[in-house]
Design an enzyme around this catalytic site. Structure first.
Site, PDB file in Angstrom:
ATOM      1  N   ARG A 325       0.872  -1.174   0.000  1.00  0.00           N
ATOM      2  CA  ARG A 325       0.000   0.000   0.000  1.00  0.00           C
ATOM      3  C   ARG A 325       0.907   1.221   0.000  1.00  0.00           C
ATOM      4  O   ARG A 325       1.441   1.606   1.038  1.00  0.00           O
ATOM      5  CB  ARG A 325      -0.867  -0.039   1.261  1.00  0.00           C
ATOM      6  CG  ARG A 325      -2.056   0.898   1.239  1.00  0.00           C
ATOM      7  CD  ARG A 325      -2.648   1.031   2.626  1.00  0.00           C
ATOM      8  NE  ARG A 325      -1.801   1.890   3.459  1.00  0.00           N
ATOM      9  CZ  ARG A 325      -1.692   1.780   4.769  1.00  0.00           C
ATOM     10  NH1 ARG A 325      -2.345   0.851   5.438  1.00  0.00           N
ATOM     11  NH2 ARG A 325      -0.903   2.613   5.450  1.00  0.00           N
ATOM     12  N   HIS A 329      -3.619   4.439   4.544  1.00  0.00           N
ATOM     13  CA  HIS A 329      -4.776   3.535   4.574  1.00  0.00           C
ATOM     14  C   HIS A 329      -5.976   4.231   3.930  1.00  0.00           C
ATOM     15  O   HIS A 329      -6.628   3.696   3.045  1.00  0.00           O
ATOM     16  CB  HIS A 329      -5.090   3.144   6.016  1.00  0.00           C
ATOM     17  CG  HIS A 329      -6.447   2.550   6.203  1.00  0.00           C
ATOM     18  ND1 HIS A 329      -6.804   1.327   5.678  1.00  0.00           N
ATOM     19  CD2 HIS A 329      -7.557   3.025   6.833  1.00  0.00           C
ATOM     20  CE1 HIS A 329      -8.067   1.073   5.987  1.00  0.00           C
ATOM     21  NE2 HIS A 329      -8.543   2.084   6.674  1.00  0.00           N
ATOM     22  N   TYR A 338       3.849   5.230  11.814  1.00  0.00           N
ATOM     23  CA  TYR A 338       4.136   3.809  12.044  1.00  0.00           C
ATOM     24  C   TYR A 338       5.057   3.151  11.020  1.00  0.00           C
ATOM     25  O   TYR A 338       5.405   1.994  11.165  1.00  0.00           O
ATOM     26  CB  TYR A 338       2.822   3.017  12.156  1.00  0.00           C
ATOM     27  CG  TYR A 338       1.858   3.204  10.990  1.00  0.00           C
ATOM     28  CD1 TYR A 338       2.025   2.495   9.807  1.00  0.00           C
ATOM     29  CD2 TYR A 338       0.781   4.087  11.089  1.00  0.00           C
ATOM     30  CE1 TYR A 338       1.147   2.651   8.746  1.00  0.00           C
ATOM     31  CE2 TYR A 338      -0.099   4.259  10.028  1.00  0.00           C
ATOM     32  CZ  TYR A 338       0.077   3.535   8.864  1.00  0.00           C
ATOM     33  OH  TYR A 338      -0.789   3.701   7.823  1.00  0.00           O
TER      34      TYR A 338
END
Lengths: 433, 330
Positions: A325, A329, A338
């Site tokens: 990805r 998100h 993160y």
């Protein structure tokens, strides 16, 4: 190789555990291509000699269960196009794409470019306040276009909320995907028009719908197949496990297409599983394999293979498309909290569109004119999407009550009437002024 | 073949069995699915003999996974089937609650009416059979609270037969609560009689002093209460709601405007139970008719107790009579 990328992340488990060993192997720089022939014999021997060996050691049976030959214990990745755009020969899967014409190659490229353009436009529209949210598919174009183009019209697709590329392949007008992200509806297309079910937001739920639908296909005696999309995070959901169980027990013609994009919002795949995801299929009694998710040709091949199995009455298959990805998100997410940029940079080198372009150019399947025309088409699509979204009107207030029930409901009628009276009271007040 | 005849003495469980048989017989798209519904005929034998007569592809023994049962039923409905799924006991529905609430209930609305999910979820519910934990609960309010679902519960064999026919024909998902302690109660079932609409209440017994409202297993109790009250010269009207969502407020209102007093009885906990909704709406509709506040009799806000204590937990004749007395005292 795509598998190298996980090296950028922290080690997951203490050395010595089986999963740790698997993880370590995944991070080695040895290519799968080299490793497979060397390992095959040893592993096959091991598996038969020590039946009580750990699950990780018995990993090759992931393909064994389907009657095909065993594979290496380390995650094997089906790849037909390297990141450099070189065609890798694969005796097992080449037959599924040997007939792909230059025109079809250009078609796959066009699909990916336009999907990415649409996706970028949607992200921009969110930033402009035209959409409330957008879930970008950036980086996953090959997995979606490759699998999507493997489907027949009579096959049925059960997507998550990120399958914009698959929707494109199904002929769903991309602007229809934007209604739910703008907040004018909760699903703006007729699922049966394109055999493309509504986006499902509750993670993993659609795997069961796909399985049930596939059970129905089998009951009808049809040779259609069903494909369920989900991600690495969804693989932890009970519904996905139950879908595996039901589809195996009833031998349902369904393909489980898991896009392992490495991240479930902020949680890496290691937080979902201690075995490579495709190996989960083994315990349910059907084959699973891992494909380079950024290789559109490989995704086309393995999905065709899995669909063929489904049509032939051989039951379910799990495909793990190993991808990344590239974006957040959703537009509400902040990946800098993160994950590191170097991970993304490593994946950028494996970009699905770039590698197909390299292949098209080296194989002389496309000329400058093609790329130039596509650029124009791409801009035109962006403009059309922009205009369509800006023209989307808010629904009428009474849409709240519409379609709550198919056969009506007394309370809904009563509340609609109360709401109407309340709304009308404003009109009266205005009239009195 | 489903015959159109009158059965003099048919048990409620058998009536549902006959109704399912008729549906399987007349509509090839109807499926029966659930745990142990095949060879065993279900733990209560409600599906007894159906697999033998209609085969394993129409009467389906499923893996032991409730979310899977409802989730695959949704998929089958999307393919054009009309699944009737059995959840073995009330307390076991919760693994499927997600599929029911987030998927089954909302699909019609979110598809703007393009997708219909004619799924019936059968749930044997309620206490009074001395069962172990999770086998005696009444979770109907948890489903009635969800838009997109219809919730019904028959109280007798005839209703069980016809309401099942109507639930299967409904294009909306229906949660069909079966009063398990009444499974063996017998009544006349006429398979020719044209039934009234599914979601209408029925006056079981006319009266003038107070209205008792119930559904499912509590209807029989309320009839007994009315008998007992009659001995004391009190005339109670008993209303069988039959449907919890939608609720037939018109029927309750009509009765309360006559009797001016209302007691709602259900096994489910009183707190946030269907009685609370009925009390609120009837108070609003009948404020000037009521002589007493609407009273409720039901379970307590405590986990369903062990079997040896359930008689104290469940509404019984005396507890309902006590509520009747309190209402009449206003």
């Amino acid at each position: 190789m795509t598998v190298e990328s996980t090296a950028a992340r922290t080690p997951r488990r203490s050395a010595g555990s089986d999963a740790g060993a698997t993880g370590a192997q995944r991070t080695t720089s040895t290519t799968a291509k080299k490793a497979v022939p060397a390992k095959k014999a040893t592993v096959a021997k091991k598996a038969s000699a020590a039946k009580k060996a750990s699950a990780a050691k018995k990993a090759p049976a992931a393909r064994k269960t389907g009657g095909t030959k065993p594979r290496s214990a380390e995650p094997h990745l089906v790849q037909l196009l390297t990141p450099e755009g070189e065609r890798v020969r694969n005796a097992e899967f080449d037959p599924y794409v040997s007939g792909v014409t230059p025109e079809e190659f250009r078609g796959l490229y066009r699909d990916m470019v336009l999907t990415r353009r649409f996706d970028a436009e949607a992200t921009a529209l969110q930033r402009q306040g035209e959409l409330g949210l957008w879930a970008s598919l950036l980086g996953q174009e090959a997995a979606q276009i490759g699998s999507g183009r493997a489907l027949r019209d009579d096959d049925y697709v059960f997507p998550t909320y990120r399958e914009h590329g698959v929707a494109w392949c199904r002929g769903v007008d991309p602007t229809n995907l934007l209604g739910m992200f703008r907040g004018v509806n909760n699903g703006g297309w007729d699922p049966n028009s394109n055999n493309f079910h509504l986006y499902t937001i509750v993670i993993g739920s659609q795997a069961l719908h796909a399985t049930g639908y596939a059970m129905g296909v089998a009951k009808d005696g049809a040779d259609s197949a069903v494909i369920a999309y989900f991600g690495d995070g969804a693989s932890s959901q009970g519904d996905v496990a139950e879908a595996f169980t039901f589809s195996a027990v009833y031998n349902a013609p369904v393909v489980f297409f898991c896009q392992n994009n490495q991240w479930a919002i902020s949680e890496p795949t290691e937080k979902q599983s201690r075995v490579p995801l495709y190996q989960r299929a083994q315990g349910f009694g059907f084959p699973g394999l891992r494909v380079d998710g950024n290789d559109v040709l490989a995704n086309l091949a393995v999905t065709r293979w899995a669909l063929e199995r489904a049509r032939a009455g051989e039951g379910p298959t799990l495909i793990e498309a190993f991808t990344y990805r590239m974006g957040a998100h959703t537009t509400s997410d902040d990946p800098t909290r993160y994950r590191h940029d170097d991970e993304r940079a490593a994946w950028e080198a494996k970009d699905p569109i770039l590698r197909l372009r390299r292949y098209l150019e080296s194989a002389h399947h496309a000329d400058e004119g093609f790329f130039a025309e596509l650029e124009i088409e791409s801009e035109t699509l962006g403009k059309r999407v922009r205009e369509a979204v800006r023209a989307m009107k808010d629904p009428d207030h009474f849409a709240i009550f519409e379609n709550a029930y198919a056969d009506g409901h007394a309370l809904v009628d009563e509340e609609r009437a109360q709401f109407a009276a309340y709304q009308a009271s404003f009109a009266d007040a205005d009239g009195g002024k | 073949m489903a015959e159109t005849v009158t059965f003099k003495n048919m048990a409620l469980a058998k009536a549902i069995n006959e109704s399912l048989r008729r549906a399987l017989d007349t509509d090839p798209k109807v499926l029966v699915m659930g745990e142990d519904v095949g060879k065993l005929g279900g733990v209560f034998r409600v599906t007894d003999g159906l697999q033998k007569d209609f085969g394993e592809s129409r009467v389906i023994d499923t893996p032991l996974a409730e979310s899977g049962i409802v989730g695959t039923a949704i998929g089958l409905a999307l393919r054009g089937y009309r699944p009737v799924v059995e959840i073995q006991f009330d307390g076991f529905v919760f693994p499927a609650y997600d599929q029911i609430v987030t998927q089954l209930a909302k699909m019609h609305a979110r598809s703007l009416g393009k997708v219909k999910l004619p799924v019936v979820v059968r749930i044997p519910y309620g206490g009074g059979i001395g069962a172990v934990e999770h086998h005696s609960e009444s979770p109907e309010s948890l489903f009635a609270h969800v838009a997109g679902l219809k919730v019904v519960s028959p109280s007798n064999a005839s209703d069980a037969y016809w309401m099942m026919q109507q639930a299967i024909q409904s294009d909306d998902p229906v949660i069909f609560f079966e009063p398990k302690r009444r499974y063996w109660d017998k009544a006349e079932v006429n398979t020719e009689a044209i039934p009234g609409p599914l979601h209408t209440a029925r006056v079981v017994r006319e009266g003038t002093d107070l209205t008792l409202v119930a559904y499912g297993p509590m209807v029989k109790l309320c009839q007994e209460v009315a008998d007992a009250a009659a001995e004391e010269g009190r005339s109670l009207e008993v209303l069988d709601l039959r449907s919890v969502s939608p609720l037939d407020f018109d029927a309750i209102q009509a009765s309360v405007e006559k009797t001016r007093r209302l007691v709602v009885v259900h096994e489910a906990p009183v707190f946030f139970g269907s009685g609370a909704e009925i009390a609120a709406r009837i108070t609003e509709r009948c404020f000037y008719h009521l002589e007493a506040p609407v009273l409720r009799v039901g379970g307590y806000h405590a986990p369903y107790p062990p079997a040896r204590l359930e008689e104290s937990y469940l509404p019984d004749l005396d507890r309902v009579l006590d509520a009747v007395d309190r209402s009449l005292a206003y």
